[in-house]
Design a protein around this motif. Structure first.
Motif, short mmCIF file in Angstrom:
data_model
loop_
_atom_site.label_atom_id
_atom_site.label_comp_id
_atom_site.label_asym_id
_atom_site.label_seq_id
_atom_site.Cartn_x
_atom_site.Cartn_y
_atom_site.Cartn_z
N SER A 8 0.86 -1.19 0.00
CA SER A 8 0.00 0.00 0.00
C SER A 8 0.90 1.24 0.00
O SER A 8 2.09 1.16 0.32
CB SER A 8 -0.87 0.00 1.25
N ALA A 9 0.28 2.39 -0.30
CA ALA A 9 1.06 3.63 -0.32
C ALA A 9 1.66 3.90 1.05
O ALA A 9 2.80 4.36 1.18
CB ALA A 9 0.14 4.79 -0.74
N ARG A 10 0.91 3.57 2.12
CA ARG A 10 1.41 3.82 3.48
C ARG A 10 2.63 2.94 3.78
O ARG A 10 3.61 3.39 4.37
CB ARG A 10 0.29 3.51 4.47
N VAL A 43 4.72 1.83 1.69
CA VAL A 43 5.89 2.31 0.95
C VAL A 43 6.47 3.54 1.63
O VAL A 43 7.68 3.66 1.82
CB VAL A 43 5.49 2.62 -0.52
N SER A 44 5.60 4.46 2.08
CA SER A 44 6.13 5.73 2.59
C SER A 44 6.57 5.66 4.04
O SER A 44 7.50 6.34 4.44
CB SER A 44 5.09 6.83 2.42
N LEU A 45 5.93 4.83 4.85
CA LEU A 45 6.25 4.81 6.28
C LEU A 45 6.95 3.52 6.70
O LEU A 45 8.00 3.53 7.33
CB LEU A 45 4.96 5.00 7.09
N PRO A 55 10.73 2.44 4.99
CA PRO A 55 11.92 3.06 5.60
C PRO A 55 12.16 2.58 7.04
O PRO A 55 13.31 2.43 7.45
CB PRO A 55 11.58 4.56 5.58
N ALA A 101 10.14 9.53 12.24
CA ALA A 101 9.25 9.93 11.13
C ALA A 101 7.95 10.54 11.65
O ALA A 101 7.03 10.79 10.89
CB ALA A 101 8.94 8.71 10.26
N HIS A 120 5.87 9.15 14.07
CA HIS A 120 4.83 8.19 14.43
C HIS A 120 5.15 7.46 15.73
O HIS A 120 6.16 6.74 15.80
CB HIS A 120 4.68 7.13 13.34
#
Ligand code: FMN
Length: 332
Positions: A5-7, A9-11, A14, A78, A80
Motif C-alpha cells: 500500500s502507499a502507506r 511504501v512511505s512509512l 523506511p 518519522a 509516528h
C-alpha cells in the motif's frame, strides 16, 4: 511479488530499512516481518538461527530485539508513535512482537540523532586508540541499558577484566578447536555466499599482535592480514538480564541496541566478544565473576576507532510480506 500500500511504501519500508540494520551473529539477520494496516509483526526466522553457536536461539532473539528497537526509533523519527507487544502469542514462540502504529508524535533532536545513528553504527573489529572513554559516556551507556530493563557492567576493575580476558581466551580456544563451529563460521564468512548477508572479509580486523589482552574472534583469512597492536586498556562491558527467558532476551536485545546507538551518537565505536557467552561453561563462570545475580547476554568492547565498513543486508522487500488475513485477531 508483494504489492504494498502507499502507506507501507512511505512509512513502513523506511522503518524496516532501519530494522534490518540491527546487528546479528555472523550477520545472519534472523528476522521476518508481516505488515498489515496499523501493525508490523516481527517473526523469528528459524532457518537463520545458528545451530552450533546459538542452539537455543538466544542470540537470534537479542538480534530481533535490536531490530524491534530500530523499528520503533525510525517510526518515531518519522513522527509516528508506536507500541510494542513482545511475544503476543504464547502458542507461537516464533512470533516475537507486534508493533502497533499509533498516532503522530513530537520528534525531538534526540530521536533524530538516534535514527541517524542506526545507519552508521557498525561493529568495529579494528584496534581502538588509547584515548579513554570519558566518564559521561560510560554513565550514558549504563543508563541506556537500564532504560530498557537490563544491566550493563563496566569491567573497570583489573582483576575482573583479567577474569573476563581468561574466559574469552578459553572460549575462543574451544570454538577454534570445534570443527562444527568452524564449519558454521566458514559458511557465513565465505566470499562465495550471497552478497546480502554474512560477514565479508572487509569487516574483519587486523591480526592481533602477541600479548593482546582480548582474544577477538578469529575470522577466516585473519592469518593473512597484517599484525597490529590493540588498545592497552580496553573498555569492556557485559550486558546482562535478570532472568534468561525469551522475553528477557528480546528486551536485552533492545537494551543492546540502545547501548550501541548511545555509543554511536557519542562518537565511540564498539565490537562484540560473544565467545564466553556462547560456551555454556564460560557463560556460567562469567555469571559467577559478576556476582551470580544476573545472566550475561553479550560482551561489548568500546573505544575510539577509525571508520569500519558497513556490512550488507537483505532489502526489506525480501524479508517482509503482507499479513495473512486468517492470522488476524491478536489482542492490542
Ligand atoms: C548476539 C551477537 C553476537 C555477536 N558476536 C560477535 C563476535 O563474537 N565477534 C564479532 O566480531 N562480531 C560479533 N557480532 C557482530 C556481528 O558479526 C555483526 O553484527 C554483523 O556482522 C553485522 O555487522 P554490523 O554490526 O557492522 O552491522 C555479534 C552480533 C550479535 C548481535
Amino acid at each position: 511479488m508483494t504489492v504494498l500500500s502507499a502507506r507501507a511504501v512511505s512509512l513502513v519500508l523506511p522503518a524496516l530499512e532501519a530494522a534490518v540494520r540491527a546487528p546479528s551473529p555472523h550477520n545472519t539477520q534472523p528476522w521476518r516481518f508481516e505488515v498489515s494496516g496499523d501493525r508490523i509483526d516481527v517473526l523469528l526466522d528459524p532457518d537463520r538461527v545458528l545451530p552450533v553457536a546459538d542452539p537455543d536461539g538466544r542470540e537470534a532473539r537479542l538480534s530481533c530485539g535490536a531490530a524491534i528497537l530500530n523499528l520503533q526509533l525510525a517510526l518515531r523519527a518519522a513522527g509516528h508513535a508506536s507500541a510494542v507487544h513482545l511475544l503476543p502469542d504464547r502458542t507461537r514462540p516464533t512470533h516475537l512482537a507486534t508493533v502497533w502504529l499509533r498516532g503522530p508524535c513530537q520528534v525531538t533532536p534526540e530521536d533524530r540523532a538516534f535514527a541517524r545513528a542506526i545507519t552508521f553504527r557498525r561493529s568495529n573489529r579494528r584496534p581502538f586508540t588509547d584515548r579513554p572513554v570519558p566518564m559521561w559516556i560510560r554513565h550514558a551507556l549504563v543508563r541506556a541499558a537500564s532504560l530498557e530493563g537490563a544491566s550493563l557492567a563496566l569491567l573497570d576493575h583489573p582483576a575482573v577484566l583479567d577474569g573476563l580476558a581468561n574466559l574469552l581466551r578459553h572460549a575462543e580456544h574451544l570454538q577454534s578447536e570445534d570443527p562444527a563451529f568452524q564449519a558454521e563460521l566458514r559458511r557465513w564468512t565465505s566470499e562465495n555466499r550471497h552478497r546480502d548477508d554474512g560477514v565479508p572479509a572487509s569487516a574483519g580486523g587486523p591480526r592481533q599482535a602477541p600479548g593482546s589482552l582480548l582474544a577477538l574472534r578469529a575470522y577466516p583469512g585473519a592469518e593473512r592480514r597484517q599484525e597490529r597492536p590493540y588498545e592497552r586498556e580496553p573498555l569492556v562491558t557485559v550486558l546482562s538480564s535478570f532472568t534468561d527467558t525469551p522475553l528477557a532476551q528480546l528486551r536485552t536485545g533492545q537494551a543492546m541496541q540502545r547501548v550501541l546507538l548511545t555509543g554511536t551518537t557519542a562518537g565511540v565505536s564498539a565490537s562484540f566478544l560473544a565467545q564466553p557467552v556462547e560456551v555454556g561453561s564460560t557463560r556460567e563462570a562469567l555469571r559467577e565473576l559478576l556476582g551470580g545475580q544476573a545472566y550475561p547476554q553479550v560482551v561489548l568492547r568500546f573505544g575510539y576507532g577509525f571508520a569500519a565498513p558497513a556490512t550488507p543486508r537483505r532489502r526489506p522487500e525480501l524479508v517482509m510480506r503482507p499479513r495473512r488475513p486468517q492470522a488476524e485477531g491478536a489482542t492490542r
